[in-house]
Design a protein around this motif. Structure first.
Motif, PDB file in Angstrom:
ATOM      1  N   ARG A  36       0.842  -1.089   0.228  1.00 59.10           N
ATOM      2  CA  ARG A  36       0.022   0.251   0.498  1.00 59.10           C
ATOM      3  C   ARG A  36       0.963   1.258   0.452  1.00 59.10           C
ATOM      4  O   ARG A  36       0.937   2.087   0.982  1.00 59.10           O
ATOM      5  CB  ARG A  36      -0.555   0.400   1.389  1.00 59.10           C
ATOM      6  N   PRO A  37       1.351   1.162  -0.826  1.00 65.89           N
ATOM      7  CA  PRO A  37       2.204   2.531  -0.746  1.00 65.89           C
ATOM      8  C   PRO A  37       1.925   4.164  -0.553  1.00 65.89           C
ATOM      9  O   PRO A  37       2.280   4.844  -0.342  1.00 65.89           O
ATOM     10  CB  PRO A  37       2.943   2.563  -1.980  1.00 65.89           C
ATOM     11  N   ASN A  38       0.871   3.856  -1.629  1.00 68.41           N
ATOM     12  CA  ASN A  38       0.547   4.929  -1.465  1.00 68.41           C
ATOM     13  C   ASN A  38      -1.023   6.006  -0.335  1.00 68.41           C
ATOM     14  O   ASN A  38      -1.879   6.983  -0.168  1.00 68.41           O
ATOM     15  CB  ASN A  38      -1.126   5.595  -3.188  1.00 68.41           C
ATOM     16  N   TYR A  39      -0.893   5.318   0.494  1.00 67.80           N
ATOM     17  CA  TYR A  39      -1.067   5.639   1.549  1.00 67.80           C
ATOM     18  C   TYR A  39      -0.840   6.952   2.401  1.00 67.80           C
ATOM     19  O   TYR A  39       0.062   7.317   1.166  1.00 67.80           O
ATOM     20  CB  TYR A  39      -1.462   4.592   3.198  1.00 67.80           C
ATOM     21  N   ASN A  40      -1.488   7.511   3.001  1.00 67.92           N
ATOM     22  CA  ASN A  40      -1.269   8.996   4.096  1.00 67.92           C
ATOM     23  C   ASN A  40      -0.224   8.594   4.837  1.00 67.92           C
ATOM     24  O   ASN A  40       0.012   9.213   5.441  1.00 67.92           O
ATOM     25  CB  ASN A  40      -1.961   9.579   4.048  1.00 67.92           C
ATOM     26  N   TRP A  41       1.255   8.191   4.522  1.00 70.09           N
ATOM     27  CA  TRP A  41       2.323   7.797   5.271  1.00 70.09           C
ATOM     28  C   TRP A  41       3.387   9.148   5.632  1.00 70.09           C
ATOM     29  O   TRP A  41       3.186  10.469   4.900  1.00 70.09           O
ATOM     30  CB  TRP A  41       3.577   6.991   4.227  1.00 70.09           C
ATOM     31  N   VAL A  42       3.837   9.601   6.959  1.00 72.61           N
ATOM     32  CA  VAL A  42       3.886  10.435   7.124  1.00 72.61           C
ATOM     33  C   VAL A  42       4.669  10.277   8.015  1.00 72.61           C
ATOM     34  O   VAL A  42       6.270  10.590   8.268  1.00 72.61           O
ATOM     35  CB  VAL A  42       2.935  11.439   8.602  1.00 72.61           C
ATOM     36  N   ALA A  43       5.564   9.293   8.150  1.00 77.82           N
ATOM     37  CA  ALA A  43       7.108   8.189   9.114  1.00 77.82           C
ATOM     38  C   ALA A  43       6.951   6.930   8.789  1.00 77.82           C
ATOM     39  O   ALA A  43       6.300   6.170   8.863  1.00 77.82           O
ATOM     40  CB  ALA A  43       7.418   9.852  10.262  1.00 77.82           C
ATOM     41  N   ASN A  44       8.473   7.021   8.377  1.00 80.22           N
ATOM     42  CA  ASN A  44       8.773   5.223   8.857  1.00 80.22           C
ATOM     43  C   ASN A  44       9.203   5.196  10.177  1.00 80.22           C
ATOM     44  O   ASN A  44      10.215   5.456  11.222  1.00 80.22           O
ATOM     45  CB  ASN A  44      10.293   4.703   7.602  1.00 80.22           C
TER      46      ASN A  44
END
Lengths: 366, 366
Positions: A168-176
């Motif tokens: 799911r690369p297109n989620y609203n990722w804010v950090a790893n």
């Protein structure tokens, strides 16, 4: 610190470009076990370290967890005792999550670790919410997260590894933000022992049976410890592990933290022969912290967590783990420890999460 | 009907004072049993009647329920088969509720029967949501609803009886809608039999043991049927009911719908000796539909559901139920039936709910 402004005035200050040292942070733990847990409970350990670390860093932190938790943060509990016997039940989860969200206006940010339900409900509150995904995102959990992110498009997601995001690369990722360890309870031991170690629950994904095969072929003793509770775990154990016990291969049951550390400190290497997309894999950093290298298959987070040749050896197939043993023997125990100190300290995790909160707050449409 | 306008244009039409005959309605059933249910499941029966009745009334209805449901409405299911073995688990409930809410923009109104979980999540969507409260509002359920209505202040609540609202009169109530029966499966029988009947799960609140006491003192046979599954139910049954069986007092176990109707049709009267605030009490209208009067204690919804002297006899204390028997004997079976036809038909329930939807839509801030 800036006195006691309202959430709105704090946001205004931030909009004007001011950095506020002390954020008002709500950390929402899962309700099912105390934080830190007395037994099993990896998420609760991480949440506990995080809440304490945020307090140490000067933030104003409220931990929403069961009343039997211990924390440096302010503890707010709707369940006086963790309702472990009701794990997974809506009623208990709903009471707990709404207890936090009903007070959300007090906070600059809410950081959820409790699960997809809170993540879905996050669109009901004004305060920005970030949510750490603690499980995998393939298959049915991924389908559920598709539903969650559709109803809660502003939710900021945080991964434990870059690999975890792949489906799911297109989620609203804010950090790893990789997990961390309380290094004080994983003392380093520079000398190694002579046996291989497998730590993990009894499941084909984790691969205790592959560890058995490696140990047999290499003719090296193997100690196995891990969760064996569910019927599926028992069935797997009975069929694929139990028949091989004896003659240097030993199952020790579920062990306490202290026993685990002793096992790690005296092992020659820890085997991590997974065959699934492990989102993080706390065992790898536990082993390296004690000075013991990890021999792991190249799946999930493994290439991100272990530095090949420093903290352990990464192989493409578990069948060459035996052959990789000598390479593991040459790894300096001190380098294993250093790798964990550099990358998996609570200080690093806390700093990463604070940056994630800032990112999430900045992304809120003004 | 007005072609296929968007939800927004439909709202505009409504704002302009136009009445739209065919509303686009989503009915959200609980996920745990098929609608209608094959066994136990009072809520699923009501939901099923409602969905069919709304279709008959010319509305465009989508029922969100498990795939093994049967309905005149369009059925949308995320669970192909009702996950009954997972009853109460967040994961299954969340998948089901988000399946509906993720498509909510298609509808003028969402009508939730699934529970507080969906009620809380209702604030995440634009479409107005009404929620029928199927349980009591005192004690812990009331505390949970306080949390729900705090996070979802726009949610329109619907009660089953005015009495059910008493602990929480200030909620955003949009209607009081008593349940209904499919009268075709409760055939009327004008002649009465000679035994008393108790139908209900084995719990002190419902009072099978009080029915036993009444039958013994009046020296009239008693037949008992009802749910006996949970350990608590078994314990109650073993201690307070089982010792009195024999000598005219009989326990028949859990019965099918047909057996229940036969029992009702041939009873002299149905005893309803409750000692709790029953939100509705479907058994009362089932009994009257078959022509059998109900003798009930004045608790919960009883004075609203039974018309004293017409559908049954209401007493202040179960100990005078025996003395009330002759008064019950004088009640005309046909009047019992008529009372149900007048007040508890699906047509009446459907009309009430449609008015509730209109009220909820009108209350949405424009």
């Amino acid at each position: 610190m800036c006195g006691s402004p309202t959430a709105a005035s704090r946001l205004t200050l931030r909009d004007a470009g001011n950095i506020i040292d002390g954020m008002k942070i709500a950390v929402l733990a899962p309700p099912w076990f105390a934080a830190p847990p007395t037994g099993y409970g990896g998420i609760e350990w991480v949440v506990s370290l995080l809440a304490d670390g945020l307090v140490d860093a000067g933030h104003d932190v409220t931990l929403f967890a069961s009343g039997d938790s211990q924390t440096k943060a302010e503890l707010r509990a709707i369940h006086p005792v963790a309702p472990s016997e009701w794990i997974g039940r809506s009623f208990w989860e709903l009471r707990h999550v709404l207890h936090c969200f009903g007070q959300a206006a007090e906070f600059d940010i809410v950081h959820d670790h409790s699960g997809p339900f809170a993540a879905a409900l996050s669109s009901s509150i004004e305060t920005p919410v970030v949510h750490t995904v603690h499980g995998p995102l393939a298959g049915e959990p991924g389908d559920l997260y598709d539903q969650v992110t559709k109803i809660a498009p502003r939710l900021g997601l945080i991964s434990l590894s870059q690999n975890q995001r792949k489906p799911r690369p297109n989620y609203n990722w804010v950090a790893n933000v990789p997990n961390a360890l309380d290094l004080s309870v994983y003392p380093f031991r520079p000398q190694r022992g002579d046996y291989l170690l497998f730590l993990g629950r009894m499941s084909p994904d984790k691969g205790a049976h592959r560890a058995v095969a490696v140990a047999m072929e290499a003719n090296v003793p193997l100690k196995i410890a891990g969760k064996l509770q569910e019927p599926k775990e028992q069935q797997y154990f009975d069929e694929f592990v139990a028949p091989h016990l004896g003659d240097g291969i030993e199952y020790l049951g579920e062990v306490t933290h202290g026993q685990k550390v002793e096992l790690l400190q005296h092992a020659r290497a820890t085997l991590f022969p997974i065959e699934w997309e492990e989102p993080f894999g706390l065992v790898m950093i536990e082993s390296m912290a004690c000075g013991t290298p990890v021999i792991a298959t190249r799946r999930g987070s493994v290439p991100e967590v272990i530095e090949h040749g420093r903290g352990g050896v990464i192989v493409d197939d578990y069948r060459i783990m035996g052959a990789a043993l000598e390479q593991a023997d040459r790894i300096d125990p001190l380098e294993c420890r250093r790798l964990v100190e550099e990358r998996y300290s609570p200080l690093r995790m806390v700093a990463d999460y604070v940056r994630a909160y800032e990112t999430a707050i900045e992304r809120v449409p003004s």
